[in-house]
Design an enzyme around this catalytic site. Sequence first.
Site, mmCIF file in Angstrom:
data_model
loop_
_atom_site.group_PDB
_atom_site.id
_atom_site.type_symbol
_atom_site.label_atom_id
_atom_site.label_comp_id
_atom_site.label_asym_id
_atom_site.label_seq_id
_atom_site.Cartn_x
_atom_site.Cartn_y
_atom_site.Cartn_z
ATOM 1 N N HIS A 284 -24.602 -22.266 -54.898
ATOM 2 C CA HIS A 284 -24.539 -23.014 -53.642
ATOM 3 C C HIS A 284 -23.898 -24.388 -53.812
ATOM 4 C CE1 HIS A 284 -25.530 -23.308 -49.472
ATOM 5 N NE2 HIS A 284 -26.272 -24.376 -49.614
ATOM 6 N N ASP B 107 -23.971 -17.604 -54.958
ATOM 7 C CA ASP B 107 -24.432 -18.468 -53.881
ATOM 8 C C ASP B 107 -25.591 -17.840 -53.104
ATOM 9 O OD1 ASP B 107 -24.577 -20.486 -51.981
ATOM 10 O OD2 ASP B 107 -22.516 -20.241 -51.266
ATOM 11 N N SER C 197 -22.874 -26.191 -46.782
ATOM 12 C CA SER C 197 -24.212 -25.763 -46.370
ATOM 13 C C SER C 197 -24.452 -26.182 -44.914
ATOM 14 C CB SER C 197 -25.255 -26.339 -47.324
ATOM 15 O OG SER C 197 -26.513 -25.722 -47.146
#
Length: 353
Positions: free
Chosen positions: A323, A296, A152
């Site tokens: 995610h 995701d 991320s």
Amino acid sequence: MKKVFAILFTVFIGISCENHAEKSSEKKCPENTYWSFEGRDDQATGGIKMIPIETPKGTFNVWTKRIGNNPAIKVLLLHGGPGMTHEIYESFDGFFPQEGIEYYYYDQLGSYYSDQPEDLSLWDTARFVEEVEQVRKALDLTNDNFYLFGQSWGGILALEYALKYQDNLKGLIISNMVPSIPDYMKYNEEVLAPQLPKEVLDKIMQYEAAEDYGNQEYLDLIVQHYYPKHVIRLPPEKWPNSLNRGFSHLNPDVYVTMQGPSEFGVKGDATLKNWDVKDKLNTITVPTLSIGAQYDTMDPKQMEWLANEVQNGRYLHCPNGSHLSQYDDKEHFFPGLVSFIKDVDTGAFPKEK
């Protein structure tokens, strides 16, 4: 019986070290074995080091913790957020040690276990890159052993680090992060948002339009409907304790400055709003793994494109993941991650076509 087990364990560790030494550029496992702290300067702290970081606003300390000993494989974990903590990676404890991988938890400046200065000018991507470089030097990570993992926001940071300092890396892992925030926003708005029930999406958009991001109903709608589909595919009551602790320790000043106040994308005057490095990816030559997941918040096709755009890449797809696929698709996430690290370590890494 305990004595027999101890002897067998010692023999097993010795054999593992010998086998690894043959495959890892003639490096040898330390005689004190993977779990020992003997002879290490972090023995008294159980692997924890507070590393001083020089910044334009003075010197601050960041928290790191080493797990294991392996001179050939050292993985530094960059957490997301921004302003999250290393706690979201505690699941790695269940998979890396048995593979002999040495790894480092690390709370970036501003995160819970590190210093948390209040000067918002510190929450800048370029400054974070220099922080990572200082951490690398303090931990004595080199291009003979240094693997950088970023997920991320950590993926943004890892890409930016590689674009400036890839000569220091042995391997790069970008997990659950596309190379363009505008592309992420478009995917969220055109693909993910319409998958929500219409009444839920309409209500979320009302709060977004009013910029009422702190409204409890708005937060509940995000947590109950968006997160379980695209962030971690588990009902909130079943989220792992490590993740809950990470969320509770999030530094909102860092998060809002860089990510913005919305839980539904990068909004406002967030510093990452226009971040895009697509046109620079082809300059990255270090072996690179890109990890995407079917559900995701980041478009998995973009993650696959990233793997093909760098000069020496591989794509790992997590068909059941979102995610945080280290939690909801660990069956694909960890074997693929470990395989990449070991392939690079032994010189067997190919660019898959």
